[in-house]
Design an enzyme around this catalytic site. Sequence first.
Site, PDB file in Angstrom:
ATOM      1  N   LYS A 127     -12.618  -1.740   6.417  1.00 47.40           N
ATOM      2  CA  LYS A 127     -13.242  -2.267   5.291  1.00 47.40           C
ATOM      3  C   LYS A 127     -14.284  -3.234   5.900  1.00 47.40           C
ATOM      4  CE  LYS A 127     -10.107   0.099   3.072  1.00 47.40           C
ATOM      5  NZ  LYS A 127      -8.859  -0.081   2.285  1.00 47.40           N
ATOM      6  N   ASP A 141      -0.330  -5.255  10.156  1.00 46.54           N
ATOM      7  CA  ASP A 141      -1.008  -4.149   9.312  1.00 46.54           C
ATOM      8  C   ASP A 141      -2.384  -4.929   8.872  1.00 46.54           C
ATOM      9  OD1 ASP A 141      -2.420  -2.187   8.485  1.00 46.54           O
ATOM     10  OD2 ASP A 141      -1.450  -1.426   6.600  1.00 46.54           O
ATOM     11  N   TRP A 158       1.012  -1.338   0.166  1.00 49.55           N
ATOM     12  CA  TRP A 158      -0.346   0.275   0.224  1.00 49.55           C
ATOM     13  C   TRP A 158       1.032   0.913   0.296  1.00 49.55           C
ATOM     14  CZ3 TRP A 158      -1.844   2.338   4.784  1.00 49.55           C
ATOM     15  CH2 TRP A 158      -3.508   4.146   4.198  1.00 49.55           C
TER      16      TRP A 158
HETATM   17  N1  PLP Z   1      -3.588  -0.770   5.188  1.00 48.49           N
HETATM   18  C1  PLP Z   1      -3.691  -1.130   4.416  1.00 48.49           C
HETATM   19  C2  PLP Z   1      -2.745  -2.120   3.832  1.00 48.49           C
HETATM   20  C3  PLP Z   1      -4.435  -0.313   3.790  1.00 48.49           C
HETATM   21  O1  PLP Z   1      -5.061  -1.519   2.400  1.00 48.49           O
HETATM   22  C4  PLP Z   1      -5.383   0.432   4.346  1.00 48.49           C
HETATM   23  C5  PLP Z   1      -6.854   1.470   3.191  1.00 48.49           C
HETATM   24  O2  PLP Z   1      -6.362   0.948   2.369  1.00 48.49           O
HETATM   25  C6  PLP Z   1      -5.016   0.597   5.276  1.00 48.49           C
HETATM   26  C7  PLP Z   1      -3.787   0.589   5.975  1.00 48.49           C
HETATM   27  C8  PLP Z   1      -5.686   1.742   6.379  1.00 48.49           C
HETATM   28  O3  PLP Z   1      -7.298   1.868   6.328  1.00 48.49           O
HETATM   29  P1  PLP Z   1      -7.191   2.798   6.834  1.00 48.49           P
HETATM   30  O4  PLP Z   1      -6.649   4.151   7.783  1.00 48.49           O
HETATM   31  O5  PLP Z   1      -8.791   3.736   6.512  1.00 48.49           O
HETATM   32  O6  PLP Z   1      -8.384   2.339   7.909  1.00 48.49           O
END
Ligand code: PLP
Length: 399
Positions: A248, A212, A131
């Site tokens: 999600k 993560d 990401w």
């Molecule tokens: N980590 C990964 C691998 C992700 O794909 C995402 C969202 O796309 C996130 C973290 C963090 O998303 P959020 O800050 O909206 O919880």
Amino acid sequence: ASLFGHVEPAPKDPILGVTEAFLADPSPDKVNVGVGAYRDDNGKPVVLECVREAERRIAGNLNMEYLPMGGSIKMIEESLKLAYGEDSDFIKDKRIAAVQALSGTGACRLFADFQRRFLPNSQICIPTPTWSNHHNIWRDAQVPQRTFTYYHPESRGLDFAGLMDDIKNAPNGSFFLLHACAHNPTGVDPTEEQWREISYQFKIKNHFPFFDMAYQGFASGDPERDAKAIRIFLEDGHQIGCAQSYAKNMGLYGQRAGCLSILCEDEMQAVSVKSQLQQIARPMYSNPPVHGALVVSIILNDPELKSLWLKEVKGMADRIIGMRKALRENLEGLGSPLSWDHITNQIGMFCYSGMTPEQVDRLTNEYHIYMTRNGRISMAGVTTGNVAYLANAIHEVTK
Ligand code: PLP
């Protein structure tokens, strides 16, 4: 000279740019498979029924006081049970330092800042690819990065040999960022057996795993199963860190509900670590938002609402798995000579299609299909209504 005259426009975020272009396209055929947010089979955003019910219960009963600096105690408790297991001894022994975080991003950033402050000579090893925001997060926290092998372009699967080599070759005691499940952007996860080997090698090398976990439940449909990698590392006696997000799996994207946890050696250490995490949060945002945390803790704390959530998260995962199957079958039905097995082998929100940037440009320019140029298809944007159109376009540009 003007005070801000030297400020150049920042480069566009590759993902947000895709949405802008999609919105500006007047074509009735247009398809957005760029965004990383769940859509139902009509392409509409979803608010889960369990969330609606939690909100009904909150309505009118909530004061707007600040949460404690570390966030909602109840929400943290429920989050830890979800990640570490309902009956985890680490929870009972109070060995986990945990704070509510601004969703998954905020959890990663807090950890990165903690790493910078207390382990100033450490680096973070990040998978290739990952990401893209991971790079930004650790860069802004001023933690040096190195990358490790993860994806195998030819097979569109895991480069397990390369991964193991890089784990072995990293300096002892390195910090590794691991996607707990549903790796973004590739959709490629190690098997359980491979996780065991990775954990074993981490032990030998004394590496620290930071998980993560942005998609717990969203990958397989079962949050327990999606936590398997973490559980394996815990069984093997590792200390770990973990970023959790409810964006999600509960559809709470904009609520910024998440949790950062660090498994410590004992309770005393956990108390110190937690107090330092709060100290890092204080000058940045003082304390985290209250509404999403309350929704999460109400759902996870109520057996009926929790089972509704489990059903709904499985529903989202199953729809995505169904669309993978449909996309692959459509491509095969069109007589594409290429292998599309990876569409169904990969898991989670994204399909790393293997299409080139030029092929993606053709999809956009000729077929009004919007996605990032790395060939990543957000399966959440695929519906019964557009899958045949999408398959045909992919077939045409990959001929
Ligand atoms: N980590 C990964 C691998 C992700 O794909 C995402 C969202 O796309 C996130 C973290 C963090 O998303 P959020 O800050 O909206 O919880």
